[in-house]
Design an enzyme around this catalytic site. Sequence first.
Site, PDB file in Angstrom:
ATOM      1  N   ALA A 138       0.918  -1.179   0.021  1.00  0.00           N
ATOM      2  CA  ALA A 138      -0.017  -0.026  -0.017  1.00  0.00           C
ATOM      3  C   ALA A 138       1.029   1.224   0.010  1.00  0.00           C
ATOM      4  O   ALA A 138       0.762   2.123   0.941  1.00  0.00           O
ATOM      5  CB  ALA A 138      -0.896  -0.050   1.098  1.00  0.00           C
ATOM      6  N   LEU A 139       1.806   0.998  -1.040  1.00  0.00           N
ATOM      7  CA  LEU A 139       2.782   2.334  -0.907  1.00  0.00           C
ATOM      8  C   LEU A 139       2.311   3.745  -1.006  1.00  0.00           C
ATOM      9  O   LEU A 139       1.287   3.815  -1.885  1.00  0.00           O
ATOM     10  CB  LEU A 139       3.891   1.830  -2.002  1.00  0.00           C
ATOM     11  CG  LEU A 139       4.480   0.512  -1.928  1.00  0.00           C
ATOM     12  CD1 LEU A 139       5.567   0.108  -2.948  1.00  0.00           C
ATOM     13  CD2 LEU A 139       4.979   0.246  -0.419  1.00  0.00           C
ATOM     14  N   HIS A 140       3.218   4.682  -0.530  1.00  0.00           N
ATOM     15  CA  HIS A 140       2.818   5.894  -0.785  1.00  0.00           C
ATOM     16  C   HIS A 140       4.489   6.859  -0.684  1.00  0.00           C
ATOM     17  O   HIS A 140       5.403   6.065  -0.760  1.00  0.00           O
ATOM     18  CB  HIS A 140       2.246   6.461   0.411  1.00  0.00           C
ATOM     19  CG  HIS A 140       2.587   6.142   1.797  1.00  0.00           C
ATOM     20  ND1 HIS A 140       3.734   6.669   2.192  1.00  0.00           N
ATOM     21  CD2 HIS A 140       2.195   5.390   2.639  1.00  0.00           C
ATOM     22  CE1 HIS A 140       3.787   6.119   3.496  1.00  0.00           C
ATOM     23  NE2 HIS A 140       3.026   5.299   3.856  1.00  0.00           N
ATOM     24  N   GLY A 145       6.172   8.339   1.380  1.00  0.00           N
ATOM     25  CA  GLY A 145       6.988   7.859   2.324  1.00  0.00           C
ATOM     26  C   GLY A 145       7.699   6.854   1.953  1.00  0.00           C
ATOM     27  O   GLY A 145       9.037   6.580   1.779  1.00  0.00           O
ATOM     28  N   HIS A 146       7.142   5.731   1.314  1.00  0.00           N
ATOM     29  CA  HIS A 146       7.809   4.471   0.923  1.00  0.00           C
ATOM     30  C   HIS A 146       8.866   4.785  -0.124  1.00  0.00           C
ATOM     31  O   HIS A 146      10.040   4.509  -0.245  1.00  0.00           O
ATOM     32  CB  HIS A 146       7.020   3.316   0.712  1.00  0.00           C
ATOM     33  CG  HIS A 146       6.008   2.943   1.539  1.00  0.00           C
ATOM     34  ND1 HIS A 146       4.670   3.177   1.515  1.00  0.00           N
ATOM     35  CD2 HIS A 146       6.359   2.138   2.617  1.00  0.00           C
ATOM     36  CE1 HIS A 146       4.101   2.305   2.639  1.00  0.00           C
ATOM     37  NE2 HIS A 146       5.093   1.834   3.436  1.00  0.00           N
ATOM     38  N   ASP A 177       7.992   5.417  12.059  1.00  0.00           N
ATOM     39  CA  ASP A 177       7.840   4.440  13.054  1.00  0.00           C
ATOM     40  C   ASP A 177       9.104   4.629  13.784  1.00  0.00           C
ATOM     41  O   ASP A 177      10.020   3.670  13.608  1.00  0.00           O
ATOM     42  CB  ASP A 177       7.710   3.280  12.337  1.00  0.00           C
ATOM     43  CG  ASP A 177       6.529   3.010  11.607  1.00  0.00           C
ATOM     44  OD1 ASP A 177       5.375   2.895  12.036  1.00  0.00           O
ATOM     45  OD2 ASP A 177       6.706   3.387  10.160  1.00  0.00           O
TER      46      ASP A 177
HETATM   47  P1  AMP Z   1       5.052   0.048   6.285  1.00  0.00           P
HETATM   48  O1  AMP Z   1       4.897  -0.422   4.958  1.00  0.00           O
HETATM   49  O2  AMP Z   1       4.001   0.914   7.039  1.00  0.00           O
HETATM   50  O3  AMP Z   1       5.612  -1.090   7.279  1.00  0.00           O
HETATM   51  O4  AMP Z   1       6.428   1.041   6.349  1.00  0.00           O
HETATM   52  C1  AMP Z   1       7.531   0.597   5.575  1.00  0.00           C
HETATM   53  C2  AMP Z   1       8.515   1.325   5.950  1.00  0.00           C
HETATM   54  O5  AMP Z   1       8.409   2.823   5.365  1.00  0.00           O
HETATM   55  C3  AMP Z   1       9.043   1.670   7.322  1.00  0.00           C
HETATM   56  O6  AMP Z   1      10.535   1.897   7.484  1.00  0.00           O
HETATM   57  C4  AMP Z   1       8.280   2.830   7.635  1.00  0.00           C
HETATM   58  O7  AMP Z   1       8.961   3.753   8.707  1.00  0.00           O
HETATM   59  C5  AMP Z   1       8.202   3.769   6.376  1.00  0.00           C
HETATM   60  N1  AMP Z   1       7.294   4.809   6.126  1.00  0.00           N
HETATM   61  C6  AMP Z   1       5.949   4.762   6.498  1.00  0.00           C
HETATM   62  N2  AMP Z   1       5.541   6.031   6.248  1.00  0.00           N
HETATM   63  C7  AMP Z   1       6.570   7.003   6.261  1.00  0.00           C
HETATM   64  C8  AMP Z   1       6.538   8.184   6.058  1.00  0.00           C
HETATM   65  N3  AMP Z   1       5.513   8.968   5.999  1.00  0.00           N
HETATM   66  N4  AMP Z   1       7.670   8.828   5.686  1.00  0.00           N
HETATM   67  C9  AMP Z   1       8.741   8.174   5.783  1.00  0.00           C
HETATM   68  N5  AMP Z   1       8.849   6.718   5.853  1.00  0.00           N
HETATM   69  C10 AMP Z   1       7.694   6.032   6.037  1.00  0.00           C
END
Ligand code: AMP
Length: 287
Positions: A40-42, A44-45, A158
Amino acid sequence: MNTSTDQGLLVVRTVADLRRAVADFRRAGRTIGLVPTMGALHEGHVSLVKGALDRGDVPVTSIFVNPTQFGPKEDFSAYPRDEEGDFAKLREAGCRIAYAPTKDEMYPGEQLTTVTVAGITDGLCGPLRPGHFQGVATVVSKLLLMAMPDRAFFGEKDYQQLQVIKRMVRDLSMPFEIVGMPTVREKDGLAMSSRNRYMSADERTQALGMYRQLVKVADTVRDGKKSCAEATAAASQALRDGGFDIVEYFTVVDAESLKPLERVAGPARVIAAARLGRTRLIDNLAV
Ligand code: AMP
């Protein structure tokens, strides 16, 4: 399987194919940057993929909604999944390998081994999400050993997770550099999150209160003259008044040990978790 190291995104689903693809790039003299995600990439990813590219690494992004880091009452089944959309974003970002294993590939047979990081998991999300950080530390260990990257990229979004991974790698002498990347925010300041799509339009407006209060507390406690407890109590109340259902924590902690601080004297982080309807929001800022 297409093993070309020339261009494009290679999608692999098994450890064997991942290792082959990584080996092809290594033979071509390249370094590897791993970006672990749950999809569910955005943006941030995408910023983590860019972080790998900026360091000259071949970006390898894993997409795996890891069941062992969700509690029995958490949103594992509802967690957003959009594999084709994710691959398109990764392609666009310049990612070279997407590793999207099945649950059986990740956890073949009975698993008797887990990784536990003590101490820094005692507070914040640790007690609120029993087993969560053990699930994270174990799956990240596995992903690191599967990909054997030079570096792995994690978001400061996180923050406790980032500290847990840094500590795990240090304590277990794992030969990987852990790179923390700044939180990517919407224009108004809301931290991007895959879970933001759970929110209604009203909740989306209310959610901004968390960022506003984090900024306010960071400003208030920065010079060490004001009490952290007083500032965070006021912020928690403001969140409740602003529509949040439950403020799980709102606190100022030492940036490395994550121990709560009464006054700021060195590197610190203001960090919060709160529930808005069915959405659990977490965010943090450097003080
Ligand atoms: P997740 O898919 O939520 O497990 O996140 C995967 C990676 O993306 C983790 O290292 C998160 O900290 C990072 N991440 C999630 N949201 C953001 C964001 N808004 N800005 C930067 N990194 C993010």
